[in-house]
Design an enzyme around this catalytic site. Structure first.
Site, PDB file in Angstrom:
ATOM      1  N   SER A   1      -9.661   1.631   2.236  1.00  0.00           N
ATOM      2  CA  SER A   1      -8.812   2.384   1.356  1.00  0.00           C
ATOM      3  C   SER A   1      -7.676   1.570   0.732  1.00  0.00           C
ATOM      4  O   SER A   1      -7.049   2.045  -0.222  1.00  0.00           O
ATOM      5  CB  SER A   1      -8.193   3.559   2.127  1.00  0.00           C
ATOM      6  OG  SER A   1      -7.389   3.109   3.180  1.00  0.00           O
TER       7      SER A   1
ATOM      8  N   SER B   1      -9.917  -0.466   6.481  1.00  0.00           N
ATOM      9  CA  SER B   1      -9.293  -0.365   5.150  1.00  0.00           C
ATOM     10  C   SER B   1      -8.590  -1.608   4.635  1.00  0.00           C
ATOM     11  O   SER B   1      -8.209  -1.650   3.463  1.00  0.00           O
ATOM     12  CB  SER B   1      -8.324   0.805   5.119  1.00  0.00           C
ATOM     13  OG  SER B   1      -9.059   1.985   4.955  1.00  0.00           O
TER      14      SER B   1
ATOM     15  N   LYS C   1       0.843  -1.202   0.000  1.00  0.00           N
ATOM     16  CA  LYS C   1       0.000   0.000   0.000  1.00  0.00           C
ATOM     17  C   LYS C   1       0.875   1.248   0.000  1.00  0.00           C
ATOM     18  O   LYS C   1       1.917   1.287   0.660  1.00  0.00           O
ATOM     19  CB  LYS C   1      -0.912  -0.012   1.227  1.00  0.00           C
ATOM     20  CG  LYS C   1      -1.935   1.114   1.245  1.00  0.00           C
ATOM     21  CD  LYS C   1      -2.846   1.031   2.468  1.00  0.00           C
ATOM     22  CE  LYS C   1      -3.975   2.045   2.384  1.00  0.00           C
ATOM     23  NZ  LYS C   1      -4.901   1.938   3.525  1.00  0.00           N
TER      24      LYS C   1
HETATM   25  N1  GLN Z   1     -13.311   4.143   5.644  1.00  0.00           N
HETATM   26  C1  GLN Z   1     -12.665   4.464   6.868  1.00  0.00           C
HETATM   27  C2  GLN Z   1     -12.280   5.927   6.871  1.00  0.00           C
HETATM   28  O1  GLN Z   1     -12.393   6.534   5.862  1.00  0.00           O
HETATM   29  C3  GLN Z   1     -11.488   3.578   7.106  1.00  0.00           C
HETATM   30  C4  GLN Z   1     -10.194   4.069   6.605  1.00  0.00           C
HETATM   31  C5  GLN Z   1      -9.000   3.198   6.928  1.00  0.00           C
HETATM   32  O2  GLN Z   1      -9.120   2.147   7.540  1.00  0.00           O
HETATM   33  N2  GLN Z   1      -7.821   3.689   6.550  1.00  0.00           N
HETATM   34  O3  GLN Z   1     -11.899   6.470   7.859  1.00  0.00           O
END
Ligand code: GLN
Length: 474
Positions: free
Chosen positions: A156, A180, A81
């Site tokens: 994400s 994410s 990532k």
């Molecule tokens: N969708 C969640 C957010 O936008 C999780 C993001 C993540 O785990 N990096 O905060």
């Protein structure tokens, strides 16, 4: 797209490379040749390290020729990532503000996979700074779901999950602040683990919200997921929040006390997802788990608490991007540094990131701090206690990872609607417990995942359940 045929297990591949049955360079070259064809449509990668991967493969062949013992991930491809630093590969975090930033060092997790002869294929697309669940909030364009190119891969860590689902790499590293890793694992029908907070080093990982962030593995097989976790987990003196705790002894699926948590099956859940996850729970019961239903009261405030605390932490974290220290800079050398910072930040942060900086700053400001931030922290404490109580009675908590199937690329929803689908994933981050997403099949042709959570440092029980379920349903 036709996906899902499984290559030999990692252990088998390492054996073949070590015995020189398989030439690592040829193997990597053929994977690297196929990858761009797939990725033209999917767009999982922001950066591909072809030459470096081939050089590493030659090094592994050389070791094999000399009879030097190979690492546990020898010749295995991994996608990383873009929020995780890999030396000499750009880290953009999906943001224009980090354009041109090339970290001079490896994150601890990258050091650890490399020490096992794993081959980094490149860096993967993500929602800007991890803020999103579709990978559409990347400044570099969306990633698409390899199972259905009209659909999002989740986020994400969408690029990482799509790379694995599309067989572009065997493994991937993701990062999970509020879901994410698990969200894209569920949407892409692969396994994803959010480890216990502190189990995996965050050194060299670009932060979103420090009290939640955890790096974790993504794989097509439960066995591979566990192997990658074993490699990256463990204490790191360079990360203050890294834990020294021993892992708990895993409990077998037979006799495992599993709670179906009623709040995880709340209103708004897709009927197809619900049926698949209930069927999977039924399967666990058939295999000897004791499945009961329970409620956890404080769960109803988890989503609100998460978004307040995460945005507060993000607003403070993101203040470091000022156009001076890293990445893009629109006004170099200006004496009016306030105007210069504002110019770069206004032009280079995306809309969602700006929204969260504003909201995060708001909940931390005098007069609102008590009403929002402190209240959210109290809710977090109540949720922790709720989980502690639940884990006195049950070994594992179960629910759908995502309450919905992957949405269409470009589908317009309000920010609030977008936040709502994180309702089942954020509790594990608020409480710090480990949580795995296991593929449970398809509804209307789209993947769904089941989420299991265990007490802190009990990843082993999650792996045991994931393996048993995978074996029984393969
Ligand atoms: N969708 C969640 C957010 O936008 C999780 C993001 C993540 O785990 N990096 O905060």
């Amino acid at each position: 797209m036709r996906l899902g045929t499984l290559a030999p297990s990692i252990a088998e591949m390492v054996r073949r490379i070590a015995s020189q049955e398989v030439n690592c360079e040829e193997h990597v070259a053929s994977k690297m040749e196929r990858m761009p064809r797939m990725d033209r449509d999917v767009h999982a990668f922001l950066f591909v390290a072809k030459e470096e991967a081939l050089a590493k493969a030659r090094e592994i062949d050389e070791k094999a020729r000399k009879g030097v013992k190979l690492g546990r991930l020898a010749g295995v491809s991994i996608a990383v990532k873009d929020s995780i630093n890999v030396k000499s590969m750009p880290s953009t975090c999906g943001s224009k503000i980090l354009e041109g930033f090339v970290p001079p060092y490896d994150a601890t997790v990258v050091e650890r996979v490399r020490a096992e002869d794993c081959i980094v294929f490149g860096k993967t697309n993500m929602d800007e700074f991890g803020m999103g669940n579709t990978t559409q909030a990347s400044a570099y364009g969306p990633t698409r779901n390899p199972w259905d190119l009209e659909r999002v891969p989740g986020g994400s860590s969408g690029g990482s999950a799509a790379a694995v689902a599309g067989s572009m790499t065997t493994l991937a590293l993701g990062e999970d602040t509020g879901g994410s890793i698990r969200c894209p694992a569920s949407f892409c029908s692969v396994f994803g683990l959010k480890p216990t907070y502190g189990a995996v080093s965050r050194y060299g990982v670009i932060p979103y919200a420090n009290s939640f962030d955890q790096v974790g593995p993504i794989a097509r097989r439960a066995e591979d997921l566990e192997l990658l976790f074993d490699v990256i987990a463990g204490h790191d003196p360079r990360d203050m929040t890294s834990a020294k705790e021993e892992r708990r002894k895993p409990k077998p699926l037979k006799g495992l006390k599993v709670a179906k948590v009623s709040e995880f099956f709340g209103s708004g859940i897709d009927a197809g997802v619900q049926r698949l996850v209930l069927d999977a729970a039924g399967k666990l019961a058939e295999m000897g788990a004791k499945v009961e239903e329970t409620g956890i009261e404080a769960l109803s405030s988890a989503l609100a608490a998460y978004y307040i605390v995460a945005m507060a932490e993000a607003s403070s974290n993101l203040s470091r991007y000022d156009g001076v220290r890293y990445g893009a800079s629109l006004e170099k050398g200006s004496a009016d540094w306030n105007a210069a910072f504002a110019k770069t930040r206004t032009a280079c942060f995306g809309e969602e990131v700006k929204r969260r900086i504003l909201l995060g700053t708001f909940v931390l400001s005098a007069g609102y701090y008590e009403a929002y931030y402190l209240k959210a922290q109290s809710a977090r404490t109540l949720l922790r206690r709720g989980f502690e109580r639940a884990f006195k009675k049950y070994d594992v908590l179960l629910g759908p990872t995502m309450p919905v199937l992957p949405p269409k690329v470009g589908e317009k929803v309000s920010p609030l609607e977008d936040y709502l689908i994180d309702v089942n994933t954020v509790p594990a981050n608020l409480t710090g417990v480990p949580s795995v997403s296991i593929p449970v099949g398809f509804a209307s042709g789209l993947p769904a995942g089941m989420q299991l959570m265990a007490p802190h440092f009990d990843e082993g029980t999650l792996f045991a359940a994931a393996r048993a379920y995978e074996e029984a349903t393969a």
